[in-house]
Motif scaffolding. Sequence first.
Motif, short mmCIF file in Angstrom:
data_model
loop_
_atom_site.label_atom_id
_atom_site.label_comp_id
_atom_site.label_asym_id
_atom_site.label_seq_id
_atom_site.Cartn_x
_atom_site.Cartn_y
_atom_site.Cartn_z
N SER A 146 1.03 -1.32 0.03
CA SER A 146 -0.35 0.21 -0.67
C SER A 146 0.80 1.46 -0.01
O SER A 146 0.72 2.09 0.42
CB SER A 146 -0.93 -0.10 1.11
N PHE A 147 1.63 1.16 -0.72
CA PHE A 147 2.30 2.12 -1.01
C PHE A 147 2.22 3.68 -0.83
O PHE A 147 2.70 4.62 0.11
CB PHE A 147 3.79 2.37 -2.34
N TYR A 148 1.03 3.84 -1.24
CA TYR A 148 0.34 5.76 -1.30
C TYR A 148 -0.40 5.87 0.09
O TYR A 148 -0.21 6.79 0.23
CB TYR A 148 -0.25 5.67 -2.38
N ASP A 149 -0.61 4.86 0.98
CA ASP A 149 -0.62 4.79 2.11
C ASP A 149 0.04 4.88 3.41
O ASP A 149 0.29 5.40 4.92
CB ASP A 149 -1.72 4.34 2.50
N ALA A 150 1.43 4.33 2.76
CA ALA A 150 2.54 3.74 3.54
C ALA A 150 3.86 4.75 3.55
O ALA A 150 4.70 4.49 4.75
CB ALA A 150 2.65 2.03 3.39
N PHE A 151 3.88 6.01 2.51
CA PHE A 151 4.93 6.17 1.93
C PHE A 151 4.36 7.51 1.70
O PHE A 151 4.48 7.90 1.04
CB PHE A 151 5.29 5.55 1.20
N THR A 152 5.47 8.46 2.53
CA THR A 152 5.66 9.77 2.37
C THR A 152 6.81 10.31 2.15
O THR A 152 7.72 9.43 2.01
CB THR A 152 4.68 10.56 3.30
N ASP A 153 7.21 11.84 1.62
CA ASP A 153 8.81 12.26 0.95
C ASP A 153 9.51 11.98 2.95
O ASP A 153 10.33 11.69 1.88
CB ASP A 153 8.68 14.02 0.90
N THR A 154 8.83 12.13 3.81
CA THR A 154 10.10 12.23 4.82
C THR A 154 10.10 10.70 5.05
O THR A 154 10.62 10.07 6.10
CB THR A 154 8.98 11.96 6.34
N GLY A 155 9.51 8.97 4.76
CA GLY A 155 9.44 7.95 4.46
C GLY A 155 8.36 7.01 4.82
O GLY A 155 7.48 7.32 4.45
N ILE A 156 8.44 5.80 5.24
CA ILE A 156 7.87 4.70 5.22
C ILE A 156 6.90 5.64 7.12
O ILE A 156 7.67 5.72 7.88
CB ILE A 156 8.54 3.43 5.96
N LEU A 157 5.42 5.48 6.51
CA LEU A 157 4.50 5.85 7.66
C LEU A 157 4.43 4.81 8.75
O LEU A 157 4.10 5.55 10.38
CB LEU A 157 3.58 6.51 7.13
N ASP A 158 3.78 3.58 9.17
CA ASP A 158 4.04 2.55 9.52
C ASP A 158 5.42 1.74 10.81
O ASP A 158 5.97 2.00 10.11
CB ASP A 158 3.71 1.55 9.06
N LYS A 159 5.09 2.52 11.57
CA LYS A 159 6.57 2.05 12.68
C LYS A 159 7.02 0.49 12.59
O LYS A 159 8.02 -0.13 12.53
CB LYS A 159 5.35 2.12 14.21
N GLY A 160 5.47 0.01 12.55
CA GLY A 160 6.06 -1.38 12.46
C GLY A 160 7.05 -2.03 11.42
O GLY A 160 8.07 -2.59 11.16
N LEU A 161 6.28 -1.55 9.87
CA LEU A 161 6.85 -1.92 8.20
C LEU A 161 8.81 -0.49 8.70
O LEU A 161 9.54 -0.84 8.17
CB LEU A 161 6.64 -1.68 7.06
N LYS A 162 8.82 0.40 8.99
CA LYS A 162 9.54 1.10 9.90
C LYS A 162 10.33 0.23 10.08
O LYS A 162 11.73 0.32 9.63
CB LYS A 162 9.80 2.23 9.95
N LYS A 163 10.33 -0.19 11.10
CA LYS A 163 10.80 -1.11 11.86
C LYS A 163 11.69 -2.46 10.81
O LYS A 163 13.00 -2.59 10.59
CB LYS A 163 10.64 -1.92 13.02
N GLU A 164 10.85 -2.56 10.31
CA GLU A 164 11.40 -4.24 9.19
C GLU A 164 12.48 -3.79 8.29
O GLU A 164 12.72 -4.15 7.72
CB GLU A 164 9.46 -4.31 8.60
N HIS A 165 11.70 -1.97 7.58
CA HIS A 165 12.44 -1.91 7.26
C HIS A 165 14.31 -1.60 7.43
O HIS A 165 14.88 -2.40 6.67
CB HIS A 165 12.32 -0.40 6.58
N GLN A 166 14.57 -0.86 8.64
CA GLN A 166 15.75 -0.69 8.92
C GLN A 166 16.25 -1.97 9.43
O GLN A 166 17.45 -2.38 8.69
CB GLN A 166 15.49 -0.17 10.45
N LYS A 167 15.33 -2.67 9.78
CA LYS A 167 16.73 -4.34 9.70
C LYS A 167 16.70 -4.80 8.62
O LYS A 167 17.73 -5.27 9.20
CB LYS A 167 15.19 -5.41 10.57
N ALA A 168 15.90 -5.42 7.36
CA ALA A 168 16.51 -5.42 6.57
C ALA A 168 18.18 -5.08 6.49
O ALA A 168 18.52 -5.46 5.68
CB ALA A 168 15.87 -5.57 5.44
#
Length: 177
Positions: A146-168
Motif C-alpha cells: 500500500s505504497f500510497y498510504d504507507a509512504f511520504t517524502d519523509t519515509g515509511i509511516l507505519d512504525k512496524g514496517l519502518k522497523k522491518e525496513h531498517q532491520k533488513a
Amino acid sequence: MAAILAFAGSNSSTSINFKLVQLTTSMLQDHDVQTLNMAEHPFPMYSEDHEKENGFSESLVGLKAKINKAEGLILSVNEHNGNPSAYFKNVLDWLSRLDRNFLEGTKLLLMSTSGGKRGAKGAMTVVEAMLPRFGAEVVATFSLPSFYDAFTDTGILDKGLKKEHQKALEYFLNSLK
C-alpha cells in the motif's frame, strides 16, 4: 566502507520502487553508494537476432561494470500482473547473455513495493528465486504494501514496517563486513 549500487527494476519516470530505493540509500552512511535511475537506461527488447546483428550496447556493458564494482546491491522490483516487469526481465536477459554469472559474489538487499496490499511480493518472490542463478546472494528482503498510504517524502509511516525496513537494511550492511 562498502561499494553499493542501488536501483529499481522499473524504467518509469514516476517509479515508486525508485522512491523506496532513494529512501533506503538516504539512510546509508560511510559507504560508497551509486544510485541509478533506470528510466535513463533504455535497452532494446532482447532477441538473439538483435544480439548477433548489434552485439552488446555500451550502456549494457557499463551497467555490468557498475554491478561488478559493487560489493552489494540494493534492488527494488516492481510488479506487473504478479511478475517482475518486462523491462526488468529484459535487463536480466541482456546481462545474463553478456555474462551468465554477472552477479557472482554480490550480496543483495531485495525490496518491492506497490500500491496494493501485497507490496509486489509476487515479483519479489520470482526475482528472489531467479537472481541466485546469476551468482547473487539475497541476504535480506523487504516488501512495502500500500505504497500510497504507507509512504511520504519523509519515509515509511507505519512504525512496524519502518522497523522491518531498517532491520533488513542493517542485516544487508552487516553481511558486507
